[in-house]
Design an enzyme around this catalytic site. Structure first.
Site, PDB file in Angstrom:
ATOM      1  N   GLY A  69     101.668   5.625  58.668  1.00 37.34           N
ATOM      2  CA  GLY A  69     101.134   6.925  59.078  1.00 37.34           C
ATOM      3  C   GLY A  69     102.176   7.937  59.526  1.00 37.34           C
ATOM      4  O   GLY A  69     103.146   8.215  58.821  1.00 37.34           O
ATOM      5  N   ILE A  70     101.959   8.485  60.704  1.00 34.48           N
ATOM      6  CA  ILE A  70     102.801   9.576  61.216  1.00 34.48           C
ATOM      7  C   ILE A  70     104.220   9.098  61.497  1.00 34.48           C
ATOM      8  O   ILE A  70     105.190   9.795  61.200  1.00 34.48           O
ATOM      9  CB  ILE A  70     102.156  10.180  62.489  1.00 34.48           C
ATOM     10  CG1 ILE A  70     100.804  10.821  62.132  1.00 34.48           C
ATOM     11  CG2 ILE A  70     103.078  11.208  63.124  1.00 34.48           C
ATOM     12  CD1 ILE A  70      99.927  11.155  63.334  1.00 34.48           C
ATOM     13  N   ALA A 115     103.984   4.902  68.050  1.00 37.67           N
ATOM     14  CA  ALA A 115     103.136   3.699  68.104  1.00 37.67           C
ATOM     15  C   ALA A 115     101.885   4.005  68.910  1.00 37.67           C
ATOM     16  O   ALA A 115     101.957   4.550  70.016  1.00 37.67           O
ATOM     17  CB  ALA A 115     103.905   2.545  68.734  1.00 37.67           C
ATOM     18  N   GLY A 116     100.743   3.682  68.349  1.00 40.57           N
ATOM     19  CA  GLY A 116      99.493   3.940  69.062  1.00 40.57           C
ATOM     20  C   GLY A 116      98.343   3.225  68.389  1.00 40.57           C
ATOM     21  O   GLY A 116      98.437   2.830  67.221  1.00 40.57           O
ATOM     22  N   SER A 164      97.624  13.726  71.203  1.00 39.21           N
ATOM     23  CA  SER A 164      96.506  13.998  70.284  1.00 39.21           C
ATOM     24  C   SER A 164      95.742  15.202  70.799  1.00 39.21           C
ATOM     25  O   SER A 164      95.794  15.504  72.007  1.00 39.21           O
ATOM     26  CB  SER A 164      95.582  12.787  70.237  1.00 39.21           C
ATOM     27  OG  SER A 164      94.374  13.092  69.568  1.00 39.21           O
ATOM     28  N   TYR A 213      90.648   6.119  74.284  1.00 39.46           N
ATOM     29  CA  TYR A 213      91.645   6.885  73.523  1.00 39.46           C
ATOM     30  C   TYR A 213      91.875   8.252  74.165  1.00 39.46           C
ATOM     31  O   TYR A 213      93.022   8.676  74.359  1.00 39.46           O
ATOM     32  CB  TYR A 213      91.181   7.034  72.072  1.00 39.46           C
ATOM     33  CG  TYR A 213      92.207   7.668  71.160  1.00 39.46           C
ATOM     34  CD1 TYR A 213      93.295   6.934  70.691  1.00 39.46           C
ATOM     35  CD2 TYR A 213      92.098   8.998  70.764  1.00 39.46           C
ATOM     36  CE1 TYR A 213      94.243   7.508  69.854  1.00 39.46           C
ATOM     37  CE2 TYR A 213      93.034   9.576  69.923  1.00 39.46           C
ATOM     38  CZ  TYR A 213      94.114   8.834  69.467  1.00 39.46           C
ATOM     39  OH  TYR A 213      95.054   9.407  68.630  1.00 39.46           O
ATOM     40  N   LYS A 240      95.392   9.702  75.789  1.00 41.63           N
ATOM     41  CA  LYS A 240      96.153  10.842  75.266  1.00 41.63           C
ATOM     42  C   LYS A 240      96.320  11.926  76.329  1.00 41.63           C
ATOM     43  O   LYS A 240      97.343  12.614  76.365  1.00 41.63           O
ATOM     44  CB  LYS A 240      95.497  11.366  73.991  1.00 41.63           C
ATOM     45  CG  LYS A 240      95.568  10.367  72.837  1.00 41.63           C
ATOM     46  CD  LYS A 240      97.013   9.927  72.542  1.00 41.63           C
ATOM     47  CE  LYS A 240      97.126   8.976  71.370  1.00 41.63           C
ATOM     48  NZ  LYS A 240      98.511   8.601  71.051  1.00 41.63           N
TER      49      LYS A 240
HETATM   50  N1  LIG Z   1      95.662   9.728  62.666  1.00 44.97           N
HETATM   51  C1  LIG Z   1      95.206  10.647  63.496  1.00 44.97           C
HETATM   52  O1  LIG Z   1      94.159  11.287  63.235  1.00 44.97           O
HETATM   53  C2  LIG Z   1      95.959  10.968  64.763  1.00 44.97           C
HETATM   54  C3  LIG Z   1      95.672  12.187  65.411  1.00 44.97           C
HETATM   55  C4  LIG Z   1      96.340  12.489  66.589  1.00 44.97           C
HETATM   56  C5  LIG Z   1      97.275  11.616  67.102  1.00 44.97           C
HETATM   57  N2  LIG Z   1      97.534  10.442  66.462  1.00 44.97           N
HETATM   58  C6  LIG Z   1      98.518   9.548  67.062  1.00 44.97           C
HETATM   59  O2  LIG Z   1      99.623   9.417  66.201  1.00 44.97           O
HETATM   60  C7  LIG Z   1     100.234   8.144  66.399  1.00 44.97           C
HETATM   61  C8  LIG Z   1     100.381   7.452  65.058  1.00 44.97           C
HETATM   62  O3  LIG Z   1      99.077   7.214  64.544  1.00 44.97           O
HETATM   63  P1  LIG Z   1      98.791   7.001  62.991  1.00 44.97           P
HETATM   64  O4  LIG Z   1      97.565   7.752  62.672  1.00 44.97           O
HETATM   65  O5  LIG Z   1     100.027   7.221  62.214  1.00 44.97           O
HETATM   66  O6  LIG Z   1      98.371   5.451  63.024  1.00 44.97           O
HETATM   67  P2  LIG Z   1      98.786   4.223  62.096  1.00 44.97           P
HETATM   68  O7  LIG Z   1      97.854   3.141  62.493  1.00 44.97           O
HETATM   69  O8  LIG Z   1      98.868   4.641  60.685  1.00 44.97           O
HETATM   70  O9  LIG Z   1     100.259   3.888  62.620  1.00 44.97           O
HETATM   71  C9  LIG Z   1     100.462   3.406  63.918  1.00 44.97           C
HETATM   72  C10 LIG Z   1     101.659   2.472  63.911  1.00 44.97           C
HETATM   73  O10 LIG Z   1     101.867   2.030  65.245  1.00 44.97           O
HETATM   74  C11 LIG Z   1     102.142   0.637  65.199  1.00 44.97           C
HETATM   75  N3  LIG Z   1     101.762   0.036  66.467  1.00 44.97           N
HETATM   76  C12 LIG Z   1     100.525  -0.041  67.015  1.00 44.97           C
HETATM   77  N4  LIG Z   1     100.575  -0.708  68.161  1.00 44.97           N
HETATM   78  C13 LIG Z   1     101.869  -1.076  68.348  1.00 44.97           C
HETATM   79  C14 LIG Z   1     102.535  -1.796  69.355  1.00 44.97           C
HETATM   80  N5  LIG Z   1     101.875  -2.312  70.404  1.00 44.97           N
HETATM   81  N6  LIG Z   1     103.868  -1.964  69.245  1.00 44.97           N
HETATM   82  C15 LIG Z   1     104.547  -1.480  68.173  1.00 44.97           C
HETATM   83  N7  LIG Z   1     103.957  -0.803  67.174  1.00 44.97           N
HETATM   84  C16 LIG Z   1     102.630  -0.601  67.268  1.00 44.97           C
HETATM   85  C17 LIG Z   1     101.296   0.104  64.054  1.00 44.97           C
HETATM   86  O11 LIG Z   1     101.773  -1.146  63.588  1.00 44.97           O
HETATM   87  C18 LIG Z   1     101.445   1.222  63.044  1.00 44.97           C
HETATM   88  O12 LIG Z   1     102.559   1.025  62.209  1.00 44.97           O
HETATM   89  C19 LIG Z   1      99.347   7.388  67.375  1.00 44.97           C
HETATM   90  O13 LIG Z   1      99.871   7.511  68.680  1.00 44.97           O
HETATM   91  C20 LIG Z   1      98.026   8.136  67.279  1.00 44.97           C
HETATM   92  O14 LIG Z   1      97.248   8.016  68.434  1.00 44.97           O
HETATM   93  C21 LIG Z   1      96.904  10.102  65.295  1.00 44.97           C
END
Ligand SMILES: NC(=O)c1ccc[n+]([C@@H]2O[C@H](COP(=O)([O-])OP(=O)(O)OC[C@H]3O[C@@H](n4cnc5c(N)ncnc54)[C@H](O)[C@@H]3O)[C@@H](O)[C@H]2O)c1
Length: 238
Positions: A18-19, A83-84, A134, A147, A151
């Site tokens: 992801g991000i 990471a989240g 977020s 969540y 955030k």
């Molecule tokens: N996708 C959305 O809509 C969105 C919107 C706002 C904010 N975010 C935030 O962006 C960040 C990335 O989210 P994403 O959508 O890319 O999610 P994703 O699930 O695609 O990627 C998250 C990554 O974090 C890693 N991770 C999770 N828990 C972990 C831990 N305990 N230790 C190490 N690595 C860990 C996972 O293995 C994964 O590779 C997060 O903090 C999420 O809350 C996401």
């Protein structure tokens, strides 16, 4: 705009997906050195890159992973906490367990705290820390209490660290829904509805790179809300 990130030493958590993965690719495209930290294995990327497996809630392992990356690059100029986890999305409060709540806060808040704490000794003067918070820090959908709480805490953590860390900028990015495996898993096909505003992980990476670069040198302790302007609209019936 030139970001001048070539040669900078960058560490990204959550870099396997992801991000975080989009950020890693964007920093590498700028010529930065990038350390990828995730509890899962990270895809093979081209460039000056190293991957270290660690869970951000495991303090000794995270500290060791940060030290491994920092030693290889001779310090750290940029740290990005992606990471989240989303936790129990769509779950009413009565069915939200204390374990659910604690596990979301452990990754999303304590993980960012531990990242900052153990990266601090390696940070260069003028370094930049960028967290993924977020829009859920400011606007909430039902069924996401852990969540949203987590955030909001990341935004407050950002401000606290900005005040705490002299010579280091700390900011966070607060996107609305981003098309990543996390959002696909939580929301499914609604992401493909053209009426639903969805951004790409690459959009978020551009905000992260700007905040990482010296172009944003006057921005510190801030939460950059990127939500297509949705939260700006009043409930006034006009
Ligand atoms: N996708 C959305 O809509 C969105 C919107 C706002 C904010 N975010 C935030 O962006 C960040 C990335 O989210 P994403 O959508 O890319 O999610 P994703 O699930 O695609 O990627 C998250 C990554 O974090 C890693 N991770 C999770 N828990 C972990 C831990 N305990 N230790 C190490 N690595 C860990 C996972 O293995 C994964 O590779 C997060 O903090 C999420 O809350 C996401």
């Amino acid at each position: 705009m030139r970001l001048d990130l070539a040669g900078k030493a960058v560490l990204v958590t959550g870099a396997a997906s992801g991000i975080g993965l989009a950020c890693a690719r964007a920093f590498l495209a700028e010529g930065a050195q990038v350390g990828l930290v995730d509890r899962e294995s990270v895809p093979v990327l081209e460039g000056d890159v190293m991957a270290v497996r660690a869970d951000v809630t495991d303090e000794p392992k995270l500290a060791a992973a940060i030290a491994t990356v920092a030693r290889r690059f001779g310090g750290l100029d940029v740290v990005v906490g992606c990471a989240g986890i989303s936790g129990p999305v769509g779950t009413p409060l009565a069915e939200t367990t204390v374990e659910d709540f604690a596990s979301v806060l452990a990754v999303n808040v304590t993980g960012q705290f531990l990242l900052a704490k153990h990266a601090r000794p390696w940070l260069s003067p003028g370094a930049s820390v960028v967290f993924l918070a977020s829009d859920s820090a400011f606007v909430c959908a039902p069924g996401m209490v852990p969540y949203c709480a987590s955030k909001g805490a990341v935004v407050a953590l950002t401000r606290a660290l900005s005040v705490e860390l002299d010579g280091v900028r700390v900011n966070c990015v607060c996107p609305s829904v981003v098309d990543t495996p996390m959002a696909r898993g939580d929301l499914g096909p609604v992401l493909d509805d053209p009426a639903f505003p969805v951004q790409a992980a690459e959009d978020v990476a551009q905000h992260v790179l700007y905040l990482a670069s010296a172009r944003s040198r006057t921005v510190d302790g801030q939460a950059v809300l990127a939500d297509f302007g949705v939260s700006a609209r009043s409930g006034f019936p006009a």
